[in-house]
Design an enzyme around this catalytic site. Structure first.
Site, short mmCIF file in Angstrom:
data_model
loop_
_atom_site.label_atom_id
_atom_site.label_comp_id
_atom_site.label_asym_id
_atom_site.label_seq_id
_atom_site.Cartn_x
_atom_site.Cartn_y
_atom_site.Cartn_z
N ASP A 29 34.11 -52.82 51.77
CA ASP A 29 35.08 -52.25 52.71
C ASP A 29 35.83 -51.06 52.08
OD1 ASP A 29 36.49 -52.01 55.05
OD2 ASP A 29 37.81 -53.70 54.68
N HIS A 46 31.07 -43.01 53.07
CA HIS A 46 29.85 -43.81 53.20
C HIS A 46 28.80 -43.36 52.18
CE1 HIS A 46 31.54 -45.86 56.55
NE2 HIS A 46 31.40 -44.88 57.43
N LEU A 140 16.00 -60.32 40.99
CA LEU A 140 17.10 -60.42 41.95
C LEU A 140 16.58 -60.39 43.39
CD1 LEU A 140 20.29 -60.04 42.46
CD2 LEU A 140 19.73 -57.61 42.69
C1 FPP Z 1 33.20 -50.32 55.33
O1 FPP Z 1 34.04 -49.21 55.20
C2 FPP Z 1 31.83 -49.96 55.09
C3 FPP Z 1 30.87 -49.94 56.06
C4 FPP Z 1 31.12 -50.28 57.46
C5 FPP Z 1 29.48 -49.54 55.75
C6 FPP Z 1 28.93 -49.91 54.40
C7 FPP Z 1 27.84 -48.96 54.09
C8 FPP Z 1 27.58 -48.43 52.88
C9 FPP Z 1 28.28 -48.86 51.68
C10 FPP Z 1 26.59 -47.34 52.68
C11 FPP Z 1 25.16 -47.63 53.00
C12 FPP Z 1 24.66 -48.96 52.60
C13 FPP Z 1 23.49 -49.17 51.94
C14 FPP Z 1 23.00 -50.58 51.73
C15 FPP Z 1 22.66 -48.09 51.40
P1 FPP Z 1 34.86 -48.71 56.46
O2 FPP Z 1 34.15 -47.56 57.07
O3 FPP Z 1 35.11 -49.85 57.41
O4 FPP Z 1 36.19 -48.25 55.75
P2 FPP Z 1 37.67 -48.31 56.31
O5 FPP Z 1 37.98 -49.77 56.57
O6 FPP Z 1 38.48 -47.73 55.20
O7 FPP Z 1 37.69 -47.49 57.56
#
Ligand code: FPP
Length: 251
Positions: A29, A46, A140
């Site tokens: 997150d 991201h 893994l």
């Molecule tokens: C949460 O941050 C994160 C996500 C919804 C997406 C997670 C994706 C990645 C880490 C990148 C791609 C993944 C892979 C496996 C290559 P948020 O956008 O909800 O952040 P915020 O709560 O600060 O708005």
């Protein structure tokens, strides 16, 4: 990542030698907040988050974790603006295209859980290719939760059980914990020993609701793009200090 506990060296000194958790799951997150803090668009967070995924997979394998499950896109994330969803799908596409050869060389078994019907067809093809190619790997097991929601997963398992009972394949009074667990998308993995969530939020957000019955939680204040091997090690140290009783009394 900003520490919310003692410095790593101190916590390592305190932590007793103990087992590494077999299964670590992570709610990644804070990508958006990380980008906002830098005056950048969410997509920037991201992208850096995808780099943190690479580091974390390497670190988990090196630390001897057997199962790593990453919450990459929830069934609720489809509600985000189309441009952001497109960017996240693009990053996942790139990850599946570019990283699989190296993951395979490192004996990582790749699995994806979640609702594939909702995903772009080319991503489904990449997932199937990655799973098939790495199926026999003994290192893994990396599970990526994509378009995943635990309630939908439980509803799906319930539908399967109803169908099995109606078809006479399963007696109604044989429906127990194991019958349900065997029909979840996670049937191939042990329950998570440890769930880590970054970014200061302390909730499960529809992730592994059934599987987390006896899971230990570690919440970190830092945002996912800053997540480093040291943060994973610190979470493992905290896990080792926990007294897991599974409902039994204090011994
Ligand atoms: C949460 O941050 C994160 C996500 C919804 C997406 C997670 C994706 C990645 C880490 C990148 C791609 C993944 C892979 C496996 C290559 P948020 O956008 O909800 O952040 P915020 O709560 O600060 O708005």
């Amino acid at each position: 990542m900003a520490a919310d506990g003692p410095p790593l060296a101190a916590s390592q000194a305190l932590a007793p030698p103990g087992p590494v958790p077999r299964h670590v799951a992570i709610i990644m997150d804070g990508n958006g907040r990380w980008a906002r803090d830098r005056g950048q668009p969410r997509v920037f967070g991201h992208r850096r988050g995808a780099e943190a995924v690479r580091r974390t997979v390497t670190a988990a394998a090196e630390l001897g974790i057997e199962f790593l499950t990453l919450f990459a896109f929830s069934s609720e994330n489809w509600r985000r603006p189309a441009a952001e969803v497109g960017e996240l799908m693009g990053l996942l596409r790139l990850y599946l295209l570019k990283e699989i050869a190296e993951l395979h060389a490192n004996r990582v078994r790749v699995k994806v859980i979640g609702d594939r019907a909702a995903l772009p067809t080319d991503i489904v093809t990449l997932i199937e290719g990655a799973e098939t190619r790495t199926a026999a790997n003994t290192g893994l097991t990396l599970s990526i939760a994509l378009s995943y929601g635990a309630r939908a997963e439980l509803a799906n398992a319930t539908r399967q059980i109803v169908a099995d009972v109606l078809a006479g394949r399963l007696a109604a009074d044989a429906v127990d914990d194991q019958a349900i667990a065997a029909r979840l998308s996670t049937a191939y993995m042990p329950d998570p020993d440890l769930i880590i969530r970054t970014s200061g939020e302390q909730r499960l957000s529809n992730f592994l609701l059934w599987q987390a019955a006896y899971t230990e939680f570690v919440f970190l204040d830092g945002h996912w793009p800053d997540f480093e091997r040291a943060d994973l090690e610190r979470a493992l140290d905290a896990f080792r200090l926990r007294d897991r009783r599974y409902g039994a009394s204090v011994g």
